[in-house]
Design a protein around this motif. Structure first.
Motif, PDB file in Angstrom:
ATOM      1  N   ASP A 189       0.841  -1.199   0.000  1.00 11.89           N
ATOM      2  CA  ASP A 189       0.000   0.000   0.000  1.00 11.89           C
ATOM      3  C   ASP A 189       0.872   1.243   0.000  1.00 11.89           C
ATOM      4  OD1 ASP A 189       0.535   0.987   2.797  1.00 11.89           O
ATOM      5  OD2 ASP A 189      -0.407  -0.911   3.340  1.00 11.89           O
ATOM      6  N   GLY A 193       2.396   3.895   6.728  1.00 15.44           N
ATOM      7  CA  GLY A 193       3.636   3.222   7.119  1.00 15.44           C
ATOM      8  C   GLY A 193       3.671   2.846   8.594  1.00 15.44           C
ATOM      9  N   ILE A 202       4.709  -5.854  15.597  1.00 16.22           N
ATOM     10  CA  ILE A 202       3.355  -5.779  15.042  1.00 16.22           C
ATOM     11  C   ILE A 202       2.650  -7.137  14.936  1.00 16.22           C
ATOM     12  CG2 ILE A 202       3.646  -3.607  13.783  1.00 16.22           C
ATOM     13  CD1 ILE A 202       4.110  -5.301  11.276  1.00 16.22           C
ATOM     14  N   ARG A 208      -0.618  -2.645  18.995  1.00 19.70           N
ATOM     15  CA  ARG A 208      -1.106  -1.649  18.062  1.00 19.70           C
ATOM     16  C   ARG A 208      -0.064  -0.538  18.015  1.00 19.70           C
ATOM     17  NH1 ARG A 208      -6.468   0.213  18.113  1.00 19.70           N
ATOM     18  NH2 ARG A 208      -6.052  -0.072  15.916  1.00 19.70           N
ATOM     19  N   THR A 220      -8.167  -4.081  16.908  1.00 15.94           N
ATOM     20  CA  THR A 220      -7.895  -4.860  18.120  1.00 15.94           C
ATOM     21  C   THR A 220      -6.434  -5.250  18.289  1.00 15.94           C
ATOM     22  OG1 THR A 220      -8.336  -6.832  16.855  1.00 15.94           O
ATOM     23  CG2 THR A 220     -10.159  -5.932  18.146  1.00 15.94           C
ATOM     24  N   GLY A 223      -5.382  -8.791  14.158  1.00 14.88           N
ATOM     25  CA  GLY A 223      -5.303  -9.182  12.745  1.00 14.88           C
ATOM     26  C   GLY A 223      -3.972  -9.789  12.333  1.00 14.88           C
ATOM     27  N   LEU A 224      -2.892  -9.093  12.617  1.00 15.22           N
ATOM     28  CA  LEU A 224      -1.588  -9.575  12.152  1.00 15.22           C
ATOM     29  C   LEU A 224      -1.102 -10.789  12.937  1.00 15.22           C
ATOM     30  CD1 LEU A 224       0.387  -6.287  11.367  1.00 15.22           C
ATOM     31  CD2 LEU A 224      -0.575  -7.942   9.759  1.00 15.22           C
ATOM     32  N   SER A 225      -1.506 -10.893  14.203  1.00 21.43           N
ATOM     33  CA  SER A 225      -1.068 -12.082  14.953  1.00 21.43           C
ATOM     34  C   SER A 225      -1.736 -13.321  14.362  1.00 21.43           C
ATOM     35  CB  SER A 225      -1.355 -11.943  16.451  1.00 21.43           C
ATOM     36  OG  SER A 225      -2.735 -11.960  16.684  1.00 21.43           O
TER      37      SER A 225
HETATM   38  P1  ADP Z   1      -5.324  -3.665  14.178  1.00 19.83           P
HETATM   39  O1  ADP Z   1      -6.606  -4.276  14.610  1.00 19.83           O
HETATM   40  O2  ADP Z   1      -4.845  -2.606  15.127  1.00 19.83           O
HETATM   41  O3  ADP Z   1      -5.286  -3.233  12.758  1.00 19.83           O
HETATM   42  P2  ADP Z   1      -3.271  -5.605  13.417  1.00 19.83           P
HETATM   43  O4  ADP Z   1      -2.686  -6.744  14.193  1.00 19.83           O
HETATM   44  O5  ADP Z   1      -3.946  -5.955  12.140  1.00 19.83           O
HETATM   45  O6  ADP Z   1      -4.257  -4.846  14.389  1.00 19.83           O
HETATM   46  O7  ADP Z   1      -2.108  -4.557  13.126  1.00 19.83           O
HETATM   47  C1  ADP Z   1      -1.266  -4.132  14.167  1.00 19.83           C
HETATM   48  C2  ADP Z   1      -0.828  -2.709  13.955  1.00 19.83           C
HETATM   49  O8  ADP Z   1       0.049  -2.622  12.818  1.00 19.83           O
HETATM   50  C3  ADP Z   1      -1.982  -1.759  13.656  1.00 19.83           C
HETATM   51  O9  ADP Z   1      -2.451  -1.169  14.839  1.00 19.83           O
HETATM   52  C4  ADP Z   1      -1.400  -0.741  12.699  1.00 19.83           C
HETATM   53  O10 ADP Z   1      -0.971   0.404  13.385  1.00 19.83           O
HETATM   54  C5  ADP Z   1      -0.196  -1.434  12.085  1.00 19.83           C
HETATM   55  N1  ADP Z   1      -0.438  -1.823  10.670  1.00 19.83           N
HETATM   56  C6  ADP Z   1      -0.888  -3.010  10.206  1.00 19.83           C
HETATM   57  N2  ADP Z   1      -0.971  -3.020   8.852  1.00 19.83           N
HETATM   58  C7  ADP Z   1      -0.580  -1.797   8.445  1.00 19.83           C
HETATM   59  C8  ADP Z   1      -0.427  -1.165   7.154  1.00 19.83           C
HETATM   60  N3  ADP Z   1      -0.715  -1.807   5.996  1.00 19.83           N
HETATM   61  N4  ADP Z   1       0.034   0.128   7.138  1.00 19.83           N
HETATM   62  C9  ADP Z   1       0.330   0.783   8.288  1.00 19.83           C
HETATM   63  N5  ADP Z   1       0.214   0.246   9.525  1.00 19.83           N
HETATM   64  C10 ADP Z   1      -0.240  -1.027   9.612  1.00 19.83           C
END
Ligand code: ADP
Length: 267
Positions: A189, A193, A202, A208, A220, A223-225
């Motif tokens: 994207d 950033g 992350i 977050r 929450t 998502g990434l975990s």
């Molecule tokens: P959330 O529910 O906060 O999105 P995630 O686990 O998906 O939780 O992401 C963790 C954190 O990583 C997010 O709070 C966000 O700040 C950052 N993040 C994730 N993906 C992106 C992205 N594509 N661009 C910028 N920041 C991101």
């Protein structure tokens, strides 16, 4: 506040015992902190959509809205918020299964191209609403990979939703390429950033980026975990590159292995 640390200075077995008790005490404290953060995040995240649902449903129910346009708007908010709730509940469900080691994937041969197309279709409207261009660059003859169809789609949706959420203008690109040793699926994207010093964290549960930013965007930190856990379980790896104010790229790498090796890993 609670502190069970022992002040034992001796170097013998008692001293060692004291050290391990202190280690245990420290991890118990970390666990309690995480648990506290967990409950506070979850209550907040559950309450927010429910508040919207109640508010807008009540206004409609009481006949306080006349114009059809407004009615439609309110119904669409109700719909969006209920989708958000559903996601949260399914994330929590998966998470609790992961905790218990109960999460079982159902493995089959997957056509990544098809999964990408389905996921992209699902988030198209979200991208359009933000006037972001959502593009795909999917190469031909991508080998099938072993994975769980539903979970793989979930991984992509999480990455795409983040890409759209954390991008204010520009584009989101999904690329699927076959390299010599691996198939690489990337979501890039041109968004806000992620600060370099936060990149290592992350993928942690509930992490977050920057508290102020987190409040503004909602979410929450799950998502990434979930992305990382699912990709690990499907034999892949996740990489991330990001530059503040320029954008972020997440890469999922699935190495081409012999069928034997793959099946061996899944057993
Ligand atoms: P959330 O529910 O906060 O999105 P995630 O686990 O998906 O939780 O992401 C963790 C954190 O990583 C997010 O709070 C966000 O700040 C950052 N993040 C994730 N993906 C992106 C992205 N594509 N661009 C910028 N920041 C991101």
């Amino acid at each position: 506040n609670w502190d069970a640390r022992l002040q034992i200075r001796s170097r013998d077995e008692i001293g060692m015992l004291g050290d391990s008790i202190n280690d245990l005490a420290a991890s118990l404290q970390r666990y309690r902190d995480t648990r506290r953060a967990f409950f506070s995040t979850i209550s907040h995240e559950l309450r927010t959509p429910v508040t919207y649902l109640q508010g807008y449903a009540k206004v409609l129910k009481d006949g306080l809205v006349d114009s059809d346009k407004e009615k439609k708007q309110y119904l669409s908010i109700i719909y969006q918020e209920s989708v958000r709730l559903e996601h949260l509940i399914s994330d929590l469900f998966d998470l609790s299964k992961m905790e218990e080691g109960q999460l079982k994937l159902s493995m089959e041969w997957l056509d990544l191209k098809e999964i990408v197309q389905t996921a992209v279709q699902k988030v198209k409207l979200k991208a359009e609403n933000k006037r972001l261009s959502l593009q795909t660059d999917l190469h031909d003859s991508i080998p099938l990979i072993r994975g769980d169809h539903k979970r793989m789609e979930q991984v992509l949706l999480n990455l795409l939703e983040n890409a759209i959420q954390y991008t204010e203008k520009g584009n989101v690109v999904v690329q699927l390429v076959k390299q010599k040793e691996a198939t690489v699926l990337s979501v890039s994207d041109t968004g806000i950033g992620i600060p370099e010093d936060e990149l290592p964290y992350i993928f942690e549960r509930f992490y977050r980026v920057e508290k102020s930013r987190a409040r503004e965007y909602g979410g929450t930190g799950l998502g990434l975990s979930i992305v990382k856990k699912y990709v690990d379980m499907q034999g892949g790896t996740v990489q991330v590159d990001s530059e503040m104010g320029k954008g972020t790229t997440f890469r999922l790498i699935f190495s081409h292995e012999t069928k034997q090796g793959k099946d061996g890993m899944k057993s």
